[in-house]
Design an enzyme around this catalytic site. Structure first.
Site, short mmCIF file in Angstrom:
data_model
loop_
_atom_site.label_atom_id
_atom_site.label_comp_id
_atom_site.label_asym_id
_atom_site.label_seq_id
_atom_site.Cartn_x
_atom_site.Cartn_y
_atom_site.Cartn_z
N CYS A 127 -19.33 -83.02 -5.19
CA CYS A 127 -20.72 -82.63 -4.14
C CYS A 127 -19.98 -83.75 -2.76
O CYS A 127 -19.30 -84.08 -2.46
CB CYS A 127 -21.93 -82.86 -5.28
SG CYS A 127 -22.96 -81.64 -3.35
N HIS A 234 -20.64 -78.14 -8.78
CA HIS A 234 -20.57 -79.09 -9.75
C HIS A 234 -19.87 -77.76 -10.93
O HIS A 234 -20.69 -77.66 -11.71
CB HIS A 234 -22.04 -79.20 -9.66
CG HIS A 234 -22.66 -80.25 -8.91
ND1 HIS A 234 -22.60 -81.49 -9.27
CD2 HIS A 234 -23.27 -80.23 -7.51
CE1 HIS A 234 -23.50 -81.93 -8.58
NE2 HIS A 234 -23.64 -80.95 -7.08
N GLU A 236 -19.79 -79.40 -13.61
CA GLU A 236 -20.74 -80.00 -14.63
C GLU A 236 -22.38 -78.92 -15.43
O GLU A 236 -21.82 -79.16 -16.13
CB GLU A 236 -20.64 -80.51 -14.84
CG GLU A 236 -22.05 -81.76 -13.93
CD GLU A 236 -21.24 -82.16 -12.85
OE1 GLU A 236 -22.01 -82.63 -11.52
OE2 GLU A 236 -21.05 -81.76 -11.89
#
Length: 268
Positions: A127, A234, A236
């Protein structure tokens, strides 16, 4: 996974900053540096050790530790998401004060990328990390997608945050496309209001938002130089029960580069 401490990769994560604020009741007047839990857990998911890299400079600076010490010791770097990149970092003035960004963090992360570059260690951006990487190597950004690209999708919705999604299209023949064989498109989360405007020299686009053409992934083109890659979403935040793009292939691609860098530095 491996149980041997010596075999585990050591991956640095750039710090987020909460600057000193005398009006803040908790940690009054103190500067905080931190990482968001999910990014550390993502790095740790395959057994790698996650290490936050604090900025060695600032009003309370002591000792002789430098970012080069971290770059020499660690096997790779993940550029964390977070605050806007300051337009001042790519030669522009903020269109609005609320888009002024964090110039102090920019300088720290640009220096951090340069240190890992000097030690030929891989860097992966997430990001803000994609935007910072682009700026660090000479690119520019749209300060606000909605203002400067009014026909674009809404890439950040604060009401739903990481439940805001859209599709991306992989660039044919790219390394990213090869990580997802048989797929030309994928669904990703979207939590950003800035985006790449001018791509930095030496990089190629690996994915676009297929509805509005916004850059969603980049990679250094010269494979003889250290690994540099980044995504606008993202990984994650991916959940196993979600239909968003699987994060495992992205992480393994980066960690493979970290293993290769470790092997090079250990070879006499």
């Amino acid at each position: 996974m491996t149980n041997s401490y010596a075999e585990r990769l050591k991956i640095g994560i750039s710090a987020c900053f909460m600057h000193a604020d005398p009006a803040r009741q908790l940690f009054t007047g103190k500067t905080l540096q931190y990482v968001e839990q999910s990014i550390a857990h993502w790095v740790m998911s395959t057994g790698a050790l996650a290490v936050m890299i604090p900025s060695p400079t600032g009003a309370t600076q002591r000792g002789d530790v430098t970012l080069d010490h971290y770059a020499q010791w660690l096997d790779g770097l993940v550029l964390h998401g977070g605050a806007d990149v300051s337009p001042l970092s790519y030669g522009e003035k903020p269109l609005q004060e609320k888009w002024a960004g964090d110039k102090i963090r920019d300088e720290y992360e640009i220096d951090l990328v340069a240190a890992f570059e000097r030690h030929a260690k891989p860097v992966f951006g997430i990001c803000r990390g994609l935007q910072l990487m682009n700026v660090a190597f000479g690119g520019t950004l749209y300060q606000d997608i909605e203002t400067q690209m009014p026909k674009a999708l809404r890439h950040r919705d604060p009401q739903v945050y990481d439940n805001n999604f859209h599709g991306v299209e992989f660039a044919p023949g790219s390394r990213l496309a090869s990580l997802y064989p048989g797929d030309t498109r994928a669904k990703v989360n979207s939590i950003h209001h800035q985006a790449i405007k001018d791509l930095a020299p030496g990089f190629e686009v690996e994915a676009l938002s297929h509805e509005d053409g916004i850059v969603e992934a980049i990679r250094r083109t010269d494979q003889a130089r250290p690994y540099l890659a980044a995504v606008q979403w993202h990984p994650e935040f991916h959940r196993p029960d979600s239909d968003t793009i699987d994060d495992a292939a992205l992480l393994e691609d980066f960690l493979a580069a970290a293993r290769a860098a470790r092997t090079r530095t250990q070879t006499p």
